[in-house]
Write an enzyme that holds these catalytic residues in place. Sequence first.
Site, short mmCIF file in Angstrom:
data_model
loop_
_atom_site.label_atom_id
_atom_site.label_comp_id
_atom_site.label_asym_id
_atom_site.label_seq_id
_atom_site.Cartn_x
_atom_site.Cartn_y
_atom_site.Cartn_z
N ARG A 1 0.92 -1.29 0.03
CA ARG A 1 0.03 0.07 -0.03
C ARG A 1 0.81 1.35 -0.08
O ARG A 1 0.64 2.17 -0.54
CB ARG A 1 -1.05 0.07 1.14
CG ARG A 1 -1.63 1.46 1.11
CD ARG A 1 -3.05 1.51 2.13
NE ARG A 1 -2.78 0.49 3.25
CZ ARG A 1 -2.29 0.61 4.43
NH1 ARG A 1 -1.33 1.59 4.68
NH2 ARG A 1 -2.27 -0.22 5.49
N TYR B 1 -15.96 17.37 -15.18
CA TYR B 1 -16.28 16.01 -15.14
C TYR B 1 -17.57 15.66 -14.24
O TYR B 1 -17.19 15.82 -12.99
CB TYR B 1 -15.27 15.00 -15.07
CG TYR B 1 -15.52 13.45 -15.10
CD1 TYR B 1 -15.63 12.82 -16.40
CD2 TYR B 1 -15.31 12.86 -13.76
CE1 TYR B 1 -15.94 11.56 -16.09
CE2 TYR B 1 -15.62 11.59 -13.89
CZ TYR B 1 -15.92 10.99 -15.17
OH TYR B 1 -16.08 9.58 -14.90
N LYS C 1 -8.25 6.63 -19.76
CA LYS C 1 -8.33 7.10 -20.90
C LYS C 1 -7.25 7.15 -21.87
O LYS C 1 -6.64 5.90 -22.12
CB LYS C 1 -8.87 8.54 -20.96
CG LYS C 1 -9.79 8.75 -19.71
CD LYS C 1 -11.21 8.33 -19.70
CE LYS C 1 -12.14 7.97 -18.65
NZ LYS C 1 -12.49 9.20 -17.96
N ASP D 1 -6.96 19.13 -14.43
CA ASP D 1 -7.26 17.94 -14.65
C ASP D 1 -7.03 17.68 -16.17
O ASP D 1 -7.68 18.10 -17.10
CB ASP D 1 -8.86 17.43 -14.51
CG ASP D 1 -9.15 16.03 -14.93
OD1 ASP D 1 -8.42 15.50 -15.78
OD2 ASP D 1 -10.18 15.61 -14.54
C1 LIG Z 1 -12.92 9.84 -16.82
C2 LIG Z 1 -12.60 11.03 -16.08
C3 LIG Z 1 -12.15 11.02 -14.74
C4 LIG Z 1 -12.53 10.01 -13.83
O1 LIG Z 1 -11.83 8.95 -14.07
P1 LIG Z 1 -12.16 7.49 -13.68
O2 LIG Z 1 -10.76 6.69 -13.99
O3 LIG Z 1 -13.18 7.08 -14.25
O4 LIG Z 1 -12.27 7.31 -12.00
C5 LIG Z 1 -11.90 12.51 -14.38
N1 LIG Z 1 -11.80 13.56 -15.01
C6 LIG Z 1 -11.88 13.35 -16.42
C7 LIG Z 1 -11.84 14.60 -17.31
C8 LIG Z 1 -12.50 12.25 -16.88
O5 LIG Z 1 -12.70 12.15 -18.35
#
Ligand SMILES: *Cc1c(COP(=O)(O)O)cnc(C)c1O
Length: 381
Positions: A45, A98, A195, A170
């Site tokens: 962890r 998001y 992504k 982000d």
């Molecule tokens: C998908 C996404 C998230 C969240 O990520 P997860 O891996 O699904 O928890 C946060 N910010 C953006 C811009 C996203 O496209």
Amino acid sequence: MKDQTRVIHSIPSDPLTGAISVPIYQTSTYVQQAPGVHKGFDYSRTNNPTRQVLENLIAVLEGGSHGFAFASGLAAIDAVIKSTLKAGDEIVAIDDIYGGAFRLFSQVYTGFGINVRYVDTQNPDLLEAAVSPATKIIWIESPTNPTLKISDIRAISAIARRKGVLLCVDNTFATPVSQNPLALGADIVVHSATKYLGGHSDLIAGLVVVDSAALAEKVKFIQNASGGILAPFDSWLVIRGIETLGLRIKQHSENAMAVAGFLASHPKVNKVFYPGLSTHANHSVAVTQQRYSGGMVSFTLKPDTIAAANTVVTSARLFKLAESLGGVKSLSCHPATMTHKSIPAAMRIESGITDSLIRLSVGLEDQEDLIADLELALSQV
Ligand SMILES: *Cc1c(COP(=O)(O)O)cnc(C)c1O
């Protein structure tokens, strides 16, 4: 070294065996010579060699000092907020945030006494006016989902400096290959590695990067204390994805530009949202902070109805109808009935997500085939 060489050679070969691929250290604990005497690892962890390679890699890619890997993008976002805010503090966030971050901020943190204000950060003056003495962090995305809004990261970081608050970006949609928020003045970068970084629609992961030892210590503390860490195998998958990130982003962007151009001239298309088009509202800002326009394209139809959008997303054969984005296969999504269906219609339309808005994650197939697929789908409207 140039970018792609630097990325590839930031992934070390295994010092123990020479393995060219990073070993997956599938272990919970590590044998100690004497209490507290070990090789830098005591419990997975806290630290794991495979995860550590990924954490160092994302730090190099974003130009930061420290990286941290989490079980999802939302776990990464959660760790940033827990590391930097306490009850009574306030987040000023982009209004087009998001959906998962919106739910976390509005339904979880408010219960712990953290207030959130949402503002259109495309306009830095509106943002500056929204910052109050309680504000501790500004939270933006650029480009946003699904209308591809662009905020000026340099201008916003100047506001954050002036007001003495942190700026978190982000960077999921742009990726570090295209945009480096730390170099533009941000303090913290987060990613949903689910992504483009993973890139193959086969994992869920999140990353945080900072460029300050003090912030790193706080994030590290929460990563270990709350424990939302990324597993060794998934860390390995993200490393493997990053090996080809440069190539993929280049091709995603070329394909998306071709798709956006095709859509812009189609009689059944009303508006196209793509930062690479000169008609995009903030195209001039995008080109100063992004090296690529990216693989995401959104558009609306004539007529602007749910039925028309439904026809397009169910008629396309190559663009698979699915949530998520950033993989090698092209995907389509209808926000009004999928990702944004919980938002009241009037509010949704006000933010630009009209009934017919379709979001495409343009994949790595041949451009001609993708365009033919959309041509066929649009002919059914
Ligand atoms: C998908 C996404 C998230 C969240 O990520 P997860 O891996 O699904 O928890 C946060 N910010 C953006 C811009 C996203 O496209």
